[in-house]
Design an enzyme around this catalytic site. Structure first.
Site, PDB file in Angstrom:
ATOM      1  N   HIS A  75       0.832  -1.206   0.000  1.00  0.00           N
ATOM      2  CA  HIS A  75       0.000   0.000   0.000  1.00  0.00           C
ATOM      3  C   HIS A  75       0.864   1.254   0.000  1.00  0.00           C
ATOM      4  O   HIS A  75       1.925   1.283   0.612  1.00  0.00           O
ATOM      5  CB  HIS A  75      -0.931  -0.009   1.219  1.00  0.00           C
ATOM      6  CG  HIS A  75      -2.062  -0.968   1.086  1.00  0.00           C
ATOM      7  ND1 HIS A  75      -1.900  -2.334   1.209  1.00  0.00           N
ATOM      8  CD2 HIS A  75      -3.361  -0.768   0.789  1.00  0.00           C
ATOM      9  CE1 HIS A  75      -3.051  -2.927   1.011  1.00  0.00           C
ATOM     10  NE2 HIS A  75      -3.958  -1.997   0.747  1.00  0.00           N
ATOM     11  N   SER A  86      -6.512   3.793  -5.633  1.00  0.00           N
ATOM     12  CA  SER A  86      -5.909   4.608  -4.572  1.00  0.00           C
ATOM     13  C   SER A  86      -6.000   6.093  -4.892  1.00  0.00           C
ATOM     14  O   SER A  86      -6.280   6.914  -4.006  1.00  0.00           O
ATOM     15  CB  SER A  86      -4.448   4.214  -4.340  1.00  0.00           C
ATOM     16  OG  SER A  86      -4.362   2.955  -3.739  1.00  0.00           O
ATOM     17  N   GLU A 129      -9.606   7.160  -4.257  1.00  0.00           N
ATOM     18  CA  GLU A 129      -9.919   7.118  -2.833  1.00  0.00           C
ATOM     19  C   GLU A 129      -9.256   8.272  -2.085  1.00  0.00           C
ATOM     20  O   GLU A 129      -9.897   8.947  -1.272  1.00  0.00           O
ATOM     21  CB  GLU A 129      -9.496   5.767  -2.245  1.00  0.00           C
ATOM     22  CG  GLU A 129     -10.346   4.614  -2.762  1.00  0.00           C
ATOM     23  CD  GLU A 129      -9.674   3.255  -2.681  1.00  0.00           C
ATOM     24  OE1 GLU A 129     -10.319   2.279  -3.119  1.00  0.00           O
ATOM     25  OE2 GLU A 129      -8.528   3.147  -2.197  1.00  0.00           O
ATOM     26  N   PHE A 164       1.354   3.455   7.012  1.00  0.00           N
ATOM     27  CA  PHE A 164       0.086   3.673   7.702  1.00  0.00           C
ATOM     28  C   PHE A 164      -1.043   3.314   6.736  1.00  0.00           C
ATOM     29  O   PHE A 164      -1.100   3.830   5.622  1.00  0.00           O
ATOM     30  CB  PHE A 164      -0.013   5.147   8.109  1.00  0.00           C
ATOM     31  CG  PHE A 164      -1.309   5.545   8.742  1.00  0.00           C
ATOM     32  CD1 PHE A 164      -1.571   5.215  10.059  1.00  0.00           C
ATOM     33  CD2 PHE A 164      -2.247   6.262   8.024  1.00  0.00           C
ATOM     34  CE1 PHE A 164      -2.758   5.605  10.665  1.00  0.00           C
ATOM     35  CE2 PHE A 164      -3.440   6.659   8.608  1.00  0.00           C
ATOM     36  CZ  PHE A 164      -3.701   6.328   9.938  1.00  0.00           C
TER      37      PHE A 164
END
Length: 165
Positions: free
Chosen positions: A68, A81, A84, A116
Site C-alpha cells: 500500500h 488509490s 480514494e 500507515f
C-alpha cells in the site's frame, strides 16, 4: 457493475483479472478467494477475501501491507488509490498539511516498518490525521492487526464498487 451470478460464472483467469487488484498489488488474495466459489452473495465474496488474508502467513500479510502507498504522497498510485485519496481531499492539502502527512508517514514507517493503512473512503483529511496521530503510538502487534483490518475495509469498499448486493 456485476452481480454475484456473473462473478460465480467467471473463469478463474477472469476472476483474477476482475479482482486481482482489490488487495493492493496482491493478486494472490483473489486467487485464494477464487478457490471458495461459488459465493452465496457479495458479503460472502468479501468474507472469502478476508479469510484469504487472515489465513496467510505473517510474511505474506506484511508484504500485502507494504504494497500500500503512503497517504498523501506524490508517488504514482493505482487508479483506485488515486480516487480514494482524492475523495478524502488528500490531493488538495495545504503545504502545512502535506508536511504533517510527510512527517507522520516517516515516523510511522520508522516505528513499524510498514506504511500507515487507513481506508479513506468516506473520511476527511482531518479524520485521517487524527487517526494517524493516535495510531503512531500503538504497540506493534496492535498496529499490525489494525493495518490488516484497514486493508480488509479497503478491499470491501472496492468490491462493493464492482459487485451489486
Amino acid at each position: 457493475m456485476m452481480n454475484i451470478t456473473q462473478v460465480n460464472a467467471m473463469s478463474p483467469k477472469a476472476f483474477i483479472e476482475a479482482f486481482g487488484d482489490v488487495a493492493e498489488h496482491s493478486p494472490w488474495v483473489a486467487r485464494e478467494a477464487d478457490a471458495s466459489r461459488p459465493f452465496a452473495n457479495r458479503e460472502a465474496l468479501v468474507k472469502h477475501f478476508e479469510t484469504a488474508i487472515r489465513a496467510a502467513n505473517r510474511d505474506a500479510q506484511l508484504a500485502l501491507i507494504r504494497a500500500h502507498p503512503d497517504l498523501a504522497t506524490k508517488a504514482r498510485l493505482t487508479e483506485d488509490s488515486t480516487k480514494e485519496q482524492a475523495g478524502a481531499g488528500l490531493n488538495a492539502l495545504t503545504a502545512e498539511e502535506f508536511a504533517r502527512f510527510t512527517d507522520l508517514n516517516a515516523r510511522y514507517k520508522q516505528r513499524f516498518g510498514f506504511p500507515f493503512i487507513f481506508a479513506v473512503k468516506g473520511a476527511t483529511k482531518h479524520m485521517i490525521l487524527d487517526s494517524f496521530e493516535a495510531r503512531v503510538g500503538n504497540d506493534e502487534a496492535v498496529e499490525f492487526e489494525t493495518a490488516l483490518s484497514q486493508v480488509c475495509r479497503i478491499f470491501r469498499f472496492r468490491i462493493e464498487d464492482r459487485v451489486s448486493p
